[in-house]
Design a protein around this motif. Structure first.
Motif, PDB file in Angstrom:
ATOM      1  N   LEU A 246       0.846  -1.208   0.000  1.00  9.92           N
ATOM      2  CA  LEU A 246       0.000   0.000   0.000  1.00  9.92           C
ATOM      3  C   LEU A 246       0.875   1.249   0.000  1.00  9.92           C
ATOM      4  O   LEU A 246       0.606   2.212  -0.710  1.00  9.92           O
ATOM      5  CB  LEU A 246      -0.917   0.022   1.232  1.00  9.92           C
ATOM      6  CG  LEU A 246      -2.172  -0.848   1.196  1.00  9.92           C
ATOM      7  CD1 LEU A 246      -2.851  -0.856   2.569  1.00  9.92           C
ATOM      8  CD2 LEU A 246      -3.164  -0.361   0.140  1.00  9.92           C
ATOM      9  N   VAL A 247       1.950   1.221   0.780  1.00 14.91           N
ATOM     10  CA  VAL A 247       2.847   2.379   0.854  1.00 14.91           C
ATOM     11  C   VAL A 247       3.615   2.541  -0.456  1.00 14.91           C
ATOM     12  O   VAL A 247       3.733   3.647  -0.978  1.00 14.91           O
ATOM     13  CB  VAL A 247       3.812   2.240   2.055  1.00 14.91           C
ATOM     14  CG1 VAL A 247       4.855   3.355   2.049  1.00 14.91           C
ATOM     15  CG2 VAL A 247       3.026   2.252   3.369  1.00 14.91           C
TER      16      VAL A 247
ATOM     17  N   LYS B 149       3.005   1.070  -3.612  1.00 17.01           N
ATOM     18  CA  LYS B 149       2.303   1.058  -4.897  1.00 17.01           C
ATOM     19  C   LYS B 149       0.898   1.635  -4.841  1.00 17.01           C
ATOM     20  O   LYS B 149       0.206   1.693  -5.865  1.00 17.01           O
ATOM     21  CB  LYS B 149       2.252  -0.376  -5.435  1.00 17.01           C
ATOM     22  CG  LYS B 149       3.647  -0.929  -5.766  1.00 17.01           C
ATOM     23  CD  LYS B 149       3.584  -2.333  -6.337  1.00 17.01           C
ATOM     24  CE  LYS B 149       4.985  -2.909  -6.544  1.00 17.01           C
ATOM     25  NZ  LYS B 149       5.774  -2.158  -7.561  1.00 17.01           N
ATOM     26  N   GLY B 150       0.442   2.041  -3.668  1.00 18.72           N
ATOM     27  CA  GLY B 150      -0.891   2.602  -3.541  1.00 18.72           C
ATOM     28  C   GLY B 150      -1.962   1.521  -3.560  1.00 18.72           C
ATOM     29  O   GLY B 150      -1.666   0.336  -3.755  1.00 18.72           O
TER      30      GLY B 150
ATOM     31  N   SER C 153      -4.558   0.976  -5.693  1.00 17.45           N
ATOM     32  CA  SER C 153      -4.863   0.295  -6.957  1.00 17.45           C
ATOM     33  C   SER C 153      -3.692  -0.585  -7.408  1.00 17.45           C
ATOM     34  O   SER C 153      -3.898  -1.572  -8.109  1.00 17.45           O
ATOM     35  CB  SER C 153      -5.240   1.310  -8.043  1.00 17.45           C
ATOM     36  OG  SER C 153      -4.153   2.165  -8.313  1.00 17.45           O
TER      37      SER C 153
ATOM     38  N   SER D 201      -8.604   6.259 -10.104  1.00 15.83           N
ATOM     39  CA  SER D 201      -8.506   5.036 -10.913  1.00 15.83           C
ATOM     40  C   SER D 201      -9.784   4.786 -11.696  1.00 15.83           C
ATOM     41  O   SER D 201      -9.747   4.160 -12.756  1.00 15.83           O
ATOM     42  CB  SER D 201      -8.130   3.836 -10.039  1.00 15.83           C
ATOM     43  OG  SER D 201      -9.158   3.598  -9.106  1.00 15.83           O
TER      44      SER D 201
ATOM     45  N   VAL E 267      -2.934  11.776  -3.954  1.00 21.54           N
ATOM     46  CA  VAL E 267      -2.684  10.401  -3.505  1.00 21.54           C
ATOM     47  C   VAL E 267      -2.208   9.545  -4.676  1.00 21.54           C
ATOM     48  O   VAL E 267      -1.285   8.743  -4.528  1.00 21.54           O
ATOM     49  CB  VAL E 267      -3.940   9.825  -2.818  1.00 21.54           C
ATOM     50  CG1 VAL E 267      -3.784   8.336  -2.557  1.00 21.54           C
ATOM     51  CG2 VAL E 267      -4.180  10.557  -1.499  1.00 21.54           C
TER      52      VAL E 267
ATOM     53  N   ARG F 187       1.478  10.267  -5.453  1.00 25.71           N
ATOM     54  CA  ARG F 187       2.452   9.729  -4.502  1.00 25.71           C
ATOM     55  C   ARG F 187       3.167   8.497  -5.060  1.00 25.71           C
ATOM     56  O   ARG F 187       4.356   8.289  -4.800  1.00 25.71           O
ATOM     57  CB  ARG F 187       1.727   9.362  -3.187  1.00 25.71           C
ATOM     58  CG  ARG F 187       2.639   9.196  -1.992  1.00 25.71           C
ATOM     59  CD  ARG F 187       1.858   8.764  -0.766  1.00 25.71           C
ATOM     60  NE  ARG F 187       1.264   7.452  -0.903  1.00 25.71           N
ATOM     61  CZ  ARG F 187       1.924   6.292  -0.803  1.00 25.71           C
ATOM     62  NH1 ARG F 187       3.208   6.289  -0.543  1.00 25.71           N
ATOM     63  NH2 ARG F 187       1.302   5.141  -0.971  1.00 25.71           N
ATOM     64  N   THR F 188       2.458   7.705  -5.837  1.00 24.99           N
ATOM     65  CA  THR F 188       3.054   6.475  -6.376  1.00 24.99           C
ATOM     66  C   THR F 188       3.101   6.498  -7.907  1.00 24.99           C
ATOM     67  O   THR F 188       3.132   5.436  -8.543  1.00 24.99           O
ATOM     68  CB  THR F 188       2.254   5.236  -5.898  1.00 24.99           C
ATOM     69  OG1 THR F 188       0.865   5.438  -6.182  1.00 24.99           O
ATOM     70  CG2 THR F 188       2.408   5.015  -4.407  1.00 24.99           C
TER      71      THR F 188
END
Lengths: 188, 188
Positions: free
Chosen positions: A13-14, A16-17, A19, B19, B101, B104-105
């Protein structure tokens, strides 16, 4: 095996988020077979909600340890605020943020995340009141504690976008001073 | 046509998240052909970044209008804080949150979003200083203004998860009182 799956989920989650966190990646990262994973957690939502609950619990233990080492006297408020600021700028917050934002547009996830968030919010509030020795029967005190927690949440959100720790430190310095005056605390 | 595409994109970010916002859905919602859309915005990132920039500009104009109607005197600070609180609890913030958000990735998106966010942050800060008549040459004042903006950002994040406006109003009431004392403002 359950713990390995949950740790892998939080890491993903940290990194790659929400999705980008797939059940396949989690089983690979944890070194657990797909069958075993599905036995523990039938859906991705089961997995991510359990993972954040797990990490929050672990982090709650860490907070309690750190709380036990806080100084008393005039430096206490600043130390409490720093502890909260660090908490909301760390990976637990980032993982939770991914869940919150995903839950906003995913009714099934929201149903799972909302009660967790309410419990956490209450626990953090109670802990902060205790650590600051604040008296919530006084007018405005409850709102100042809530504002403190909303402030560190806002700073945590900024930190996920690369906000610097130097800016955060100066804001927390000032808020500790202002909060002490507002709470009319007796310095020990 | 460009404006229709951007409005549709912001609506979809709020309704379906980053997404769930696809270029196909945007062209359908805007009633614009795929070819025309690709001519204006070759990628999804181009589209979402332009959409949030567009809406933020429009919202900036709205804020300026509302700022012109703010009361003077003892109610001013509370009114400024309410204006900021409303701004960070509205759809512009929600759409921006989805972008932050996701960024961030997503390095390419971050490269596009980060400069926009820096400009916006500076503009909002300058506007708040002016509206409050705050003197940033005084120690701690700059940090209190930043804390105010981080607070409303934190409250905005909570509001996307269904936090109630009643809680927010009480916190903002108290913050305005505390801020007035801390800024040592002369009441007119």
């Amino acid at each position: 095996m359950r713990a390995r799956l949950l740790e892998a989920t939080v890491e993903l989650l940290v990194e790659k988020g929400f999705s980008g966190t797939t059940t396949t990646l989690v089983s690979e990262r944890a070194g657990v077979s797909r069958g075993a994973q599905l036995h523990h957690f039938p859906t991705k939502n089961d997995l991510v909600v359990a993972a954040v609950a797990h990490l929050t619990e672990r982090r709650g233990e860490e907070l309690a340890e750190r709380a036990a080492e806080l100084p008393t006297g005039s430096q206490r408020t600043r130390a409490v605020i720093q502890m909260l600021g660090d908490h909301f700028a760390g990976p637990v917050f980032t993982a939770a943020l991914e869940l919150w934002v995903a839950a906003r547009t995913d009714a099934a996830l929201l149903e799972a995340v909302a009660p967790l968030e309410r419990v956490l919010g209450r626990e953090t509030h109670v802990m902060t009141v205790e650590l600051l020795g604040a008296d919530e029967s006084q007018p405005g005190v409850r709102e100042l504690i809530q504002a403190t927690l909303d402030l560190v949440r806002g700073l945590g959100l900024a930190s996920t976008l690369g906000d610097d720790t130097r800016r955060r430190r100066k804001i927390l310095d000032q808020w500790a001073l202002t909060l002490d005056v507002a709470l009319d605390k007796e310095k020990q």
